[in-house]
Scaffold this motif. Structure first.
Motif, mmCIF file in Angstrom:
data_model
loop_
_atom_site.group_PDB
_atom_site.id
_atom_site.type_symbol
_atom_site.label_atom_id
_atom_site.label_comp_id
_atom_site.label_asym_id
_atom_site.label_seq_id
_atom_site.Cartn_x
_atom_site.Cartn_y
_atom_site.Cartn_z
ATOM 1 N N UNK A 1 -4.975 -3.743 -11.463
ATOM 2 C CA UNK A 1 -3.520 -3.053 -11.660
ATOM 3 C C UNK A 1 -3.930 -2.300 -13.061
ATOM 4 N N UNK A 2 -4.693 -1.308 -13.157
ATOM 5 C CA UNK A 2 -5.417 -0.682 -14.322
ATOM 6 C C UNK A 2 -4.201 0.721 -14.808
ATOM 7 N N UNK A 3 -3.195 0.729 -13.528
ATOM 8 C CA UNK A 3 -2.664 1.583 -13.573
ATOM 9 C C UNK A 3 -1.426 1.227 -12.382
ATOM 10 N N UNK A 4 -0.935 2.116 -12.540
ATOM 11 C CA UNK A 4 0.437 2.066 -11.486
ATOM 12 C C UNK A 4 -0.123 1.620 -10.446
ATOM 13 N N UNK A 5 1.023 0.420 -9.686
ATOM 14 C CA UNK A 5 0.383 -0.151 -7.854
ATOM 15 C C UNK A 5 1.732 -0.211 -7.649
ATOM 16 N N UNK A 6 1.665 0.114 -6.394
ATOM 17 C CA UNK A 6 2.505 -0.276 -5.497
ATOM 18 C C UNK A 6 3.782 0.161 -5.389
ATOM 19 N N UNK A 7 5.225 -0.818 -5.933
ATOM 20 C CA UNK A 7 6.012 -0.382 -5.996
ATOM 21 C C UNK A 7 6.730 0.808 -7.421
ATOM 22 N N UNK A 8 5.832 -0.023 -8.518
ATOM 23 C CA UNK A 8 5.756 0.901 -9.530
ATOM 24 C C UNK A 8 5.331 2.345 -9.830
ATOM 25 N N UNK B 1 8.436 5.701 -6.562
ATOM 26 C CA UNK B 1 9.340 5.844 -6.938
ATOM 27 C C UNK B 1 10.292 6.816 -6.307
ATOM 28 N N UNK B 2 9.703 7.809 -5.453
ATOM 29 C CA UNK B 2 10.210 9.226 -5.824
ATOM 30 C C UNK B 2 10.438 9.405 -4.145
ATOM 31 N N UNK B 3 10.313 8.303 -3.128
ATOM 32 C CA UNK B 3 10.079 8.455 -1.701
ATOM 33 C C UNK B 3 11.510 8.399 -1.431
ATOM 34 N N UNK B 4 12.610 8.269 -0.008
ATOM 35 C CA UNK B 4 13.699 8.121 -0.009
ATOM 36 C C UNK B 4 13.178 6.985 0.249
ATOM 37 N N UNK B 5 14.772 6.230 0.929
ATOM 38 C CA UNK B 5 15.012 5.043 0.986
ATOM 39 C C UNK B 5 13.573 4.450 2.274
ATOM 40 N N UNK B 6 14.003 4.964 3.409
ATOM 41 C CA UNK B 6 13.741 4.926 4.602
ATOM 42 C C UNK B 6 11.701 4.643 3.955
ATOM 43 N N UNK B 7 11.003 5.236 3.062
ATOM 44 C CA UNK B 7 9.824 5.766 3.338
ATOM 45 C C UNK B 7 9.282 4.071 2.046
ATOM 46 N N UNK B 8 10.015 4.141 1.592
ATOM 47 C CA UNK B 8 10.428 2.555 0.724
ATOM 48 C C UNK B 8 9.691 1.346 1.339
ATOM 49 N N UNK B 9 10.866 1.236 2.313
ATOM 50 C CA UNK B 9 11.316 0.174 3.185
ATOM 51 C C UNK B 9 10.234 0.306 4.328
ATOM 52 N N UNK B 10 9.363 1.049 4.745
ATOM 53 C CA UNK B 10 8.529 1.005 5.854
ATOM 54 C C UNK B 10 7.216 -0.031 4.557
ATOM 55 N N UNK B 11 6.779 0.354 2.847
ATOM 56 C CA UNK B 11 5.843 0.056 2.549
ATOM 57 C C UNK B 11 6.513 -2.064 2.030
ATOM 58 N N UNK B 12 7.931 -2.244 2.543
ATOM 59 C CA UNK B 12 7.937 -3.461 1.578
ATOM 60 C C UNK B 12 7.772 -4.058 3.022
ATOM 61 N N UNK B 13 8.161 -3.103 4.112
ATOM 62 C CA UNK B 13 8.206 -4.174 5.505
ATOM 63 C C UNK B 13 6.285 -4.577 5.481
ATOM 64 N N UNK B 14 4.853 -3.666 5.214
ATOM 65 C CA UNK B 14 4.310 -3.273 5.303
ATOM 66 C C UNK B 14 3.289 -5.226 4.417
ATOM 67 N N UNK B 15 3.747 -4.940 2.943
ATOM 68 C CA UNK B 15 3.660 -6.428 2.511
ATOM 69 C C UNK B 15 4.418 -7.181 2.916
#
Length: 213
Positions: A28-35, A40-54
């Protein structure tokens, strides 16, 4: 089993009997994932999709405590999912370093012959990182002047150009044996075993290459 080092499409559902081993592919030499700013600018449903994938990951490989405090934290991975085993793809680099230390630089791996590399010329790998966002593969403008490299160093060096797999680059016509496009080669570790000099930017490939030293 599911095994990969990037991430299967978010919409792909993991069967209940399947174990997902995430081997990952860098530091992680740059910002990754939820960082990441875009996340961080996405809405809650978009972040939830990433969470479900992880959340599909059953195990996540790490190489050091740095990975734990950066990658694992960025993807919100709990301690019980982490396996401190290192990356399997780096085993080839350690093996090549050991071989070179005991047997010398030559003979080089068979891939050198397949790419037409001259044993008497140095091999330079140009491997920049991904600079775009999610979406379709896009063409990137190389920051290295490939034609000038060929003119100035082509007699003593061969340049291998590997664009990031999410990008593509169009190379100019250069004299034979001076520049080789290896962007379609699937395993960058195999390319690193041929490399004398690595040219990159903020790609974490620099840390993989350091294993050969």
């Amino acid at each position: 089993y599911w095994v990969d080092n990037q991430g299967f499409p978010q919409h792909l559902r993991k069967p209940g009997h399947t174990t997902y081993l995430q081997t990952w592919h860098g530091s992680a030499y740059k910002r990754m994932g939820f960082d990441e700013t875009r996340v961080r600018l996405q809405n809650a449903p978009q972040r939830e999709r990433l969470r479900q994938a992880v959340d599909r990951f059953d195990h996540f490989l790490v190489r050091s405590e740095h990975d734990v405090t950066t990658l694992a934290r960025a993807y919100r991975l709990p301690e019980e999912k982490l396996l401190r085993t290192g990356y399997p793809r780096n085993d080839a680099l350690i093996a090549e370093r050991t071989r070179a230390e005991t047997e010398g630089r030559l003979p080089r791996p068979p891939l050198a012959g397949a790419l037409g590399l001259d044993d008497h010329k140095k091999t330079v790998l140009y491997a920049p990182t991904f600079r775009g966002g999610p979406g379709k593969q896009r063409k990137s403008r190389l920051l290295l002047d490939v034609r000038e490299f060929a003119e100035r160093f082509g007699d003593t060096h061969t340049l291998l150009v590997r664009a990031h797999y999410l990008e593509s680059a169009r190379l100019p016509v250069c004299p034979p044996g001076t520049v080789v496009d290896v962007s379609r080669h699937h395993d960058v570790s195999e390319l690193l075993t041929l490399t004398d000099v690595l040219v990159t930017d903020y790609s974490s490939i620099m840390f993989d290459f350091a294993l050969l030293d």
